[in-house]
Design a protein around this motif. Structure first.
Motif, PDB file in Angstrom:
ATOM      1  N   ASP A  88     -11.754  -4.025   7.434  1.00  0.00           N
ATOM      2  CA  ASP A  88     -11.330  -4.217   6.038  1.00  0.00           C
ATOM      3  C   ASP A  88     -12.224  -3.486   4.885  1.00  0.00           C
ATOM      4  OD1 ASP A  88     -13.320  -6.007   5.883  1.00  0.00           O
ATOM      5  OD2 ASP A  88     -12.089  -7.661   5.141  1.00  0.00           O
ATOM      6  N   ASP A  89     -13.184  -2.763   5.078  1.00  0.00           N
ATOM      7  CA  ASP A  89     -14.100  -2.273   4.211  1.00  0.00           C
ATOM      8  C   ASP A  89     -13.253  -0.992   3.782  1.00  0.00           C
ATOM      9  OD1 ASP A  89     -16.124  -0.212   3.105  1.00  0.00           O
ATOM     10  OD2 ASP A  89     -17.611  -1.143   4.120  1.00  0.00           O
ATOM     11  N   PRO A  90     -13.328  -0.745   2.468  1.00  0.00           N
ATOM     12  CA  PRO A  90     -12.694   0.544   1.932  1.00  0.00           C
ATOM     13  C   PRO A  90     -13.334   1.744   2.400  1.00  0.00           C
ATOM     14  CG  PRO A  90     -13.409  -1.098   0.094  1.00  0.00           C
ATOM     15  CD  PRO A  90     -13.958  -1.500   1.393  1.00  0.00           C
TER      16      PRO A  90
ATOM     17  N   PRO B   5      -9.596  -3.163  20.209  1.00  0.00           N
ATOM     18  CA  PRO B   5      -8.842  -3.463  18.998  1.00  0.00           C
ATOM     19  C   PRO B   5      -9.107  -2.308  17.970  1.00  0.00           C
ATOM     20  CG  PRO B   5     -10.810  -4.676  19.253  1.00  0.00           C
ATOM     21  CD  PRO B   5     -10.620  -4.113  20.373  1.00  0.00           C
ATOM     22  N   VAL B   6      -9.939  -1.485  17.968  1.00  0.00           N
ATOM     23  CA  VAL B   6     -10.241  -0.488  17.022  1.00  0.00           C
ATOM     24  C   VAL B   6      -9.023   0.581  17.161  1.00  0.00           C
ATOM     25  CG1 VAL B   6     -11.377   1.663  16.126  1.00  0.00           C
ATOM     26  CG2 VAL B   6     -12.539  -0.535  17.091  1.00  0.00           C
ATOM     27  N   LYS B   7      -8.588   0.823  18.679  1.00  0.00           N
ATOM     28  CA  LYS B   7      -7.573   1.615  18.759  1.00  0.00           C
ATOM     29  C   LYS B   7      -5.950   1.115  18.318  1.00  0.00           C
ATOM     30  CE  LYS B   7      -9.068   3.995  23.035  1.00  0.00           C
ATOM     31  NZ  LYS B   7      -8.822   4.150  24.642  1.00  0.00           N
ATOM     32  N   THR B   8      -6.247  -0.614  18.380  1.00  0.00           N
ATOM     33  CA  THR B   8      -4.930  -1.124  18.093  1.00  0.00           C
ATOM     34  C   THR B   8      -4.892  -0.842  16.513  1.00  0.00           C
ATOM     35  OG1 THR B   8      -5.148  -2.671  19.659  1.00  0.00           O
ATOM     36  CG2 THR B   8      -3.631  -3.366  17.914  1.00  0.00           C
ATOM     37  N   TYR B   9      -5.929  -0.874  15.622  1.00  0.00           N
ATOM     38  CA  TYR B   9      -5.846  -0.708  14.213  1.00  0.00           C
ATOM     39  C   TYR B   9      -5.444   0.434  13.993  1.00  0.00           C
ATOM     40  CZ  TYR B   9      -8.293   0.651   9.900  1.00  0.00           C
ATOM     41  OH  TYR B   9      -8.739   1.033   8.740  1.00  0.00           O
ATOM     42  N   MET B  10      -5.912   1.743  14.676  1.00  0.00           N
ATOM     43  CA  MET B  10      -5.841   3.109  14.466  1.00  0.00           C
ATOM     44  C   MET B  10      -3.958   3.286  14.380  1.00  0.00           C
ATOM     45  SD  MET B  10      -8.613   5.000  16.060  1.00  0.00           S
ATOM     46  CE  MET B  10      -8.203   6.658  15.874  1.00  0.00           C
ATOM     47  N   THR B  11      -3.458   2.876  15.511  1.00  0.00           N
ATOM     48  CA  THR B  11      -2.066   3.014  15.755  1.00  0.00           C
ATOM     49  C   THR B  11      -1.354   2.015  14.835  1.00  0.00           C
ATOM     50  OG1 THR B  11      -2.353   3.329  18.150  1.00  0.00           O
ATOM     51  CG2 THR B  11      -0.082   2.550  17.259  1.00  0.00           C
ATOM     52  N   ALA B  12      -1.754   1.184  14.383  1.00  0.00           N
ATOM     53  CA  ALA B  12      -1.051   0.174  13.461  1.00  0.00           C
ATOM     54  C   ALA B  12      -0.910   0.979  11.847  1.00  0.00           C
ATOM     55  CB  ALA B  12      -1.734  -1.044  13.194  1.00  0.00           C
ATOM     56  N   VAL B  13      -2.048   1.570  11.636  1.00  0.00           N
ATOM     57  CA  VAL B  13      -2.119   2.274  10.249  1.00  0.00           C
ATOM     58  C   VAL B  13      -1.180   3.741  10.409  1.00  0.00           C
ATOM     59  CG1 VAL B  13      -3.314   3.917   8.840  1.00  0.00           C
ATOM     60  CG2 VAL B  13      -4.324   1.765   9.700  1.00  0.00           C
TER      61      VAL B  13
ATOM     62  N   GLU C 145      -3.979  -4.350   5.941  1.00  0.00           N
ATOM     63  CA  GLU C 145      -2.734  -4.962   6.751  1.00  0.00           C
ATOM     64  C   GLU C 145      -3.208  -4.711   8.459  1.00  0.00           C
ATOM     65  OE1 GLU C 145       1.251  -4.514   4.052  1.00  0.00           O
ATOM     66  OE2 GLU C 145       0.816  -3.174   5.655  1.00  0.00           O
ATOM     67  N   ALA C 146      -3.734  -3.500   8.839  1.00  0.00           N
ATOM     68  CA  ALA C 146      -4.038  -3.146  10.102  1.00  0.00           C
ATOM     69  C   ALA C 146      -5.386  -3.920  10.261  1.00  0.00           C
ATOM     70  CB  ALA C 146      -4.122  -1.730  10.440  1.00  0.00           C
ATOM     71  N   ALA C 147      -6.295  -3.964   9.583  1.00  0.00           N
ATOM     72  CA  ALA C 147      -7.425  -4.692   9.651  1.00  0.00           C
ATOM     73  C   ALA C 147      -7.243  -6.026   9.989  1.00  0.00           C
ATOM     74  CB  ALA C 147      -8.351  -4.415   8.738  1.00  0.00           C
ATOM     75  N   LYS C 148      -6.494  -6.718   9.135  1.00  0.00           N
ATOM     76  CA  LYS C 148      -6.060  -8.332   9.379  1.00  0.00           C
ATOM     77  C   LYS C 148      -5.475  -8.508  10.420  1.00  0.00           C
ATOM     78  CE  LYS C 148      -6.018 -12.400   7.493  1.00  0.00           C
ATOM     79  NZ  LYS C 148      -7.208 -13.065   7.149  1.00  0.00           N
ATOM     80  N   GLN C 149      -4.601  -7.553  11.186  1.00  0.00           N
ATOM     81  CA  GLN C 149      -3.937  -7.683  12.425  1.00  0.00           C
ATOM     82  C   GLN C 149      -4.907  -7.735  13.608  1.00  0.00           C
ATOM     83  OE1 GLN C 149      -0.805  -4.874  13.210  1.00  0.00           O
ATOM     84  NE2 GLN C 149      -1.171  -4.796  15.312  1.00  0.00           N
ATOM     85  N   VAL C 150      -6.007  -7.061  13.508  1.00  0.00           N
ATOM     86  CA  VAL C 150      -6.808  -7.381  14.711  1.00  0.00           C
ATOM     87  C   VAL C 150      -8.183  -7.902  14.450  1.00  0.00           C
ATOM     88  CG1 VAL C 150      -5.921  -4.774  15.487  1.00  0.00           C
ATOM     89  CG2 VAL C 150      -8.159  -5.252  14.085  1.00  0.00           C
TER      90      VAL C 150
ATOM     91  N   TYR D 173      -3.675  19.013  17.824  1.00  0.00           N
ATOM     92  CA  TYR D 173      -3.430  18.182  18.868  1.00  0.00           C
ATOM     93  C   TYR D 173      -4.227  17.041  18.617  1.00  0.00           C
ATOM     94  CZ  TYR D 173      -1.823  15.487  22.973  1.00  0.00           C
ATOM     95  OH  TYR D 173      -1.553  14.375  23.619  1.00  0.00           O
ATOM     96  N   LEU D 174      -3.866  15.895  18.029  1.00  0.00           N
ATOM     97  CA  LEU D 174      -4.708  14.879  17.738  1.00  0.00           C
ATOM     98  C   LEU D 174      -3.887  13.576  17.982  1.00  0.00           C
ATOM     99  CD1 LEU D 174      -7.259  13.671  16.460  1.00  0.00           C
ATOM    100  CD2 LEU D 174      -6.515  13.914  14.351  1.00  0.00           C
ATOM    101  N   PRO D 175      -4.161  12.951  19.185  1.00  0.00           N
ATOM    102  CA  PRO D 175      -3.728  11.712  19.620  1.00  0.00           C
ATOM    103  C   PRO D 175      -4.048  10.399  18.639  1.00  0.00           C
ATOM    104  CG  PRO D 175      -5.212  12.094  21.137  1.00  0.00           C
ATOM    105  CD  PRO D 175      -5.219  13.427  20.052  1.00  0.00           C
ATOM    106  N   GLY D 176      -3.108   9.639  18.390  1.00  0.00           N
ATOM    107  CA  GLY D 176      -3.521   8.502  17.538  1.00  0.00           C
ATOM    108  C   GLY D 176      -4.701   7.489  17.749  1.00  0.00           C
ATOM    109  N   GLN D 177      -5.092   7.547  18.963  1.00  0.00           N
ATOM    110  CA  GLN D 177      -6.577   7.064  19.346  1.00  0.00           C
ATOM    111  C   GLN D 177      -7.714   7.417  19.791  1.00  0.00           C
ATOM    112  OE1 GLN D 177      -4.714   3.914  22.149  1.00  0.00           O
ATOM    113  NE2 GLN D 177      -3.775   2.894  20.692  1.00  0.00           N
ATOM    114  N   ASN D 178      -7.765   8.806  19.386  1.00  0.00           N
ATOM    115  CA  ASN D 178      -8.901   9.617  19.635  1.00  0.00           C
ATOM    116  C   ASN D 178     -10.126   8.831  18.923  1.00  0.00           C
ATOM    117  OD1 ASN D 178     -11.086  11.089  19.846  1.00  0.00           O
ATOM    118  ND2 ASN D 178      -9.901  12.992  19.822  1.00  0.00           N
ATOM    119  N   TRP D 179     -10.351   7.559  19.254  1.00  0.00           N
ATOM    120  CA  TRP D 179     -11.376   6.729  18.423  1.00  0.00           C
ATOM    121  C   TRP D 179     -12.646   7.193  18.196  1.00  0.00           C
ATOM    122  CZ3 TRP D 179     -15.023   2.511  19.169  1.00  0.00           C
ATOM    123  CH2 TRP D 179     -15.516   2.540  20.571  1.00  0.00           C
TER     124      TRP D 179
END
Length: 426
Positions: free
Chosen positions: A227-229, A393-401, A409-414, A194-200
């Motif tokens: 945006d770091d690799p 915004p870190v949670k938003t980034y995670m969900t976007a990916v 793209e997700a990094a650019k979004q937030v 059980y791993l929700p998308g925003q267990n940041w």
């Protein structure tokens, strides 16, 4: 240890007046020991509810009074509202002499002059403090607090589900962990993890494992480093495991409480704090005998996964008139004897690796301890506080990916919102 670390939201802004209250010489004549030590003086120590067991307080108090001939008064504080209360207290004439402070709060208080410099204490008793645990006590190259106790996430698993899948041992590497979870999915009806998308906080741990930073310096300001690799690599690992879960991609571990989902008995594992096992047992007593724990496996067997280290430091108020006496208290409280006692009584990670023997017999603590040396925190800068405000915004980034965007793209979004928060006045 069931408590939430309070983020340093607005701390720096509230501390404008604190710096003016600190003494330059570490105290006044009332702080000096005479033939009778510090007889007649009373040291005030603020500790948070649940942090220090009664027996520990009693033992430290007795040792302190025997050594210094002074008294110590412990005052128990609640986490809810502590930032405002501590900020106010540090700006007054008689602040608490010693106080517990969340590790991620420490830089904000240090920046504005609320904390006394403890370089001499580090030299005398802190030579072997675990480096990863001591980082949050340092600001601008100076030692402004002392590491006290810590906790991190582990894998909490259902031994019956794993046995039903034919798995006989716990995994030692990330790949083995993934293979075991896939096997659970193939051979049982249970949800592998059980791993929700925003267990940041787990994601933060993965970035630490990759050697990544969530922010970077751009001139004289901090900006997003999503945006770091290396951050992208951490997110790809998260995505790989999250694909084995039925948990929502746009919710965190508290919505719903992941331990209560696990308590139903049809989940192989989840990643959480040790106290969450108690939440599961409270929801379903029958699951208690099936619960096990292991260290989150890393890329190789010799190094556990990176983890977020939550915990507390002990600090001395810059405005205290009893700084020398306060340091005598810290020498006792942080000594191997009493630091070890706290670890044993509370099952928390002590500030030295050599003291982890005190955790023997505590299954959760034994699982957590190996990862502590390689753990870390969110960026230890006052500017970070605003980032955690909802919507994070870190949670938003995670969900976007997880919903199909590339990490870039997700990094650019937030990025715009992330940078806006880092630029807020402190």
């Amino acid at each position: 240890m069931k408590r939430k670390l309070i983020t340093a939201i607005g701390v720096a802004a509230m501390l404008v007046s604190v710096a003016a209250c600190g003494g330059d010489d570490g105290g006044d004549s009332g702080d000096k020991a005479g033939a009778d030590g510090y007889a007649g003086q009373t040291l005030t120590v603020w500790v948070m509810d649940g942090s220090s067991p009664d027996q520990w307080q009693k033992d430290v108090q007795a040792a302190f009074e025997k050594k210094t001939k002074a008294k110590v008064k412990f005052e128990i504080q609640q986490w809810n509202g502590i930032q405002q209360k501590l900020t106010t207290a540090l700006s007054e004439e008689n602040p608490p002499d010693v106080f517990e402070i969340g590790n991620t709060q420490t830089p904000a208080y240090a920046k504005t002059g609320g904390l006394a410099d403890l370089a001499d204490l580090k030299s005398s008793i802190g030579a072997d403090w675990t480096e990863s645990l001591n980082k949050s006590s340092i600001y601008d190259g100076k030692q402004y607090a002392a590491p006290w106790y810590f906790a991190n996430r582990v894998v909490i698993y259902n031994k019956k589900v794993w046995a039903d899948a034919g798995i006989k041992d716990t995994p030692k590497t990330r790949d083995e962990f993934y293979t075991d979870l896939k096997q659970i999915g193939e051979k049982t009806k249970a949800e592998p993890i059980y791993l929700p998308g925003q267990n940041w906080y787990h994601f933060v741990g993965l970035t630490i494992g990759e050697g990544a930073e969530l922010v970077k310096k751009d001139g004289d300001k901090y900006v997003s480093n999503l945006d770091d690799p290396k951050v992208a690599a951490a997110m790809e690992t998260y995505k790989k495991f999250q694909a084995l879960s039925k948990a929502p991609k746009d919710k965190d571990e508290a919505t719903p409480q992941q331990a209560e989902v696990f308590a139903k008995g049809n989940v192989g594992a989840f990643i959480g704090m040790g106290w969450e096992a108690g939440t599961a047992i409270a929801a379903n007593k029958k699951i208690e005998s099936d619960i096990g724990y292991f260290t989150i496996p890393g890329a190789t067997a010799d190094k556990p996964e990176g983890v977020f280290l939550g915990g507390s430091n002990l600090a001395v108020a810059a405005g205290s008139k009893k700084q020398a006496l306060a340091k005598e208290f810290l020498k006792i409280a942080l000594s191997d004897k009493y630091e070890g006692e706290l670890a044993k009584l509370n099952g928390v990670i002590p500030n030295k690796e050599s003291l982890q023997t005190n955790l023997t017999g505590n299954a959760v603590a034994e699982a957590a301890a190996p990862a502590a040396a390689g753990g870390g925190t969110t960026p230890l800068i006052p500017e970070w506080a605003a980032v955690e405000n909802a919507p994070n915004p870190v949670k938003t980034y995670m969900t976007a990916v997880l919903n199909g965007k590339t990490p870039a793209e997700a990094a650019k979004q937030v990025e715009s919102e992330f940078n806006k928060r880092l630029a807020q006045q402190q």
